[in-house]
Design a protein around this motif. Structure first.
Motif, short mmCIF file in Angstrom:
data_model
loop_
_atom_site.label_atom_id
_atom_site.label_comp_id
_atom_site.label_asym_id
_atom_site.label_seq_id
_atom_site.Cartn_x
_atom_site.Cartn_y
_atom_site.Cartn_z
N HIS A 144 3.34 11.64 1.64
CA HIS A 144 4.03 10.56 0.93
C HIS A 144 3.05 9.72 0.11
O HIS A 144 3.34 9.35 -1.03
N GLU A 145 1.88 9.45 0.69
CA GLU A 145 0.85 8.71 -0.05
C GLU A 145 0.43 9.47 -1.31
O GLU A 145 0.27 8.87 -2.37
N ALA A 146 0.26 10.76 -1.17
CA ALA A 146 -0.12 11.57 -2.34
C ALA A 146 1.02 11.63 -3.35
O ALA A 146 0.80 11.53 -4.56
N TYR A 147 2.24 11.76 -2.86
CA TYR A 147 3.41 11.80 -3.73
C TYR A 147 3.53 10.50 -4.53
O TYR A 147 3.84 10.53 -5.72
N GLN A 148 3.25 9.38 -3.88
CA GLN A 148 3.34 8.07 -4.56
C GLN A 148 2.06 7.70 -5.31
O GLN A 148 1.96 6.60 -5.84
N LYS A 149 1.09 8.59 -5.30
CA LYS A 149 -0.19 8.39 -5.99
C LYS A 149 -1.00 7.23 -5.40
O LYS A 149 -1.79 6.60 -6.08
N LYS A 150 -0.81 6.99 -4.10
CA LYS A 150 -1.61 5.98 -3.41
C LYS A 150 -2.97 6.57 -3.03
O LYS A 150 -3.92 5.83 -2.81
N ILE A 151 -3.02 7.89 -2.91
CA ILE A 151 -4.28 8.61 -2.75
C ILE A 151 -4.29 9.72 -3.80
O ILE A 151 -3.23 10.15 -4.26
N SER A 152 -5.47 10.15 -4.17
CA SER A 152 -5.58 11.18 -5.20
C SER A 152 -5.18 12.55 -4.63
O SER A 152 -5.22 12.78 -3.42
#
Length: 114
Positions: A78-86
């Motif tokens: 989810h973090e990657a999907y939301q671009k919170k992590i690369s």
């Protein structure tokens, strides 16, 4: 090939069940796993990735088996999907968590929104 597809189906089932459990268990306070489970756009995207994996004979199950693994996968994806992590950070995490699954990591990361 059927074994691989059943593994993907099992993964999706675990993710969806885990998401429901996390969602129910955290009714009084929101957690990152709860937020992922409640993000309908994300869950639709994740189902699309799963469906694509079912169609790919090279894709192998990542063996996400425990509730802790399910939660970690949901949160990080989810973090990657939301671009919170690369995408690169997410790929490093996936490769470290699930060694020898470079194809599967690439399969998932190529489908992340850019």
């Amino acid at each position: 090939m059927a074994k691989t597809r059943s593994g993907v189906a099992l993964l999706v089932t675990l993710l969806l069940v885990g998401a429901m459990l996390v969602s129910q268990g955290c009714a009084t306070r929101s957690s990152p796993a709860d937020a992922a489970a409640q993000d309908q756009e994300f869950m639709t995207w994740l189902q699309g990735v799963s469906n694509a994996a079912k169609s790919d004979p090279k894709y192998k199950n990542l063996h996400i088996d425990t509730p802790k693994q399910i939660q970690a996968f949901m949160v990080r994806t989810h973090e990657a999907y939301q671009k919170k992590i690369s995408v690169e950070e997410y790929a490093r995490w996936l490769n470290g968590s699930y060694p020898n699954h470079e194809y599967e990591v690439s399969f998932i990361t190529q489908r992340l929104p850019r």
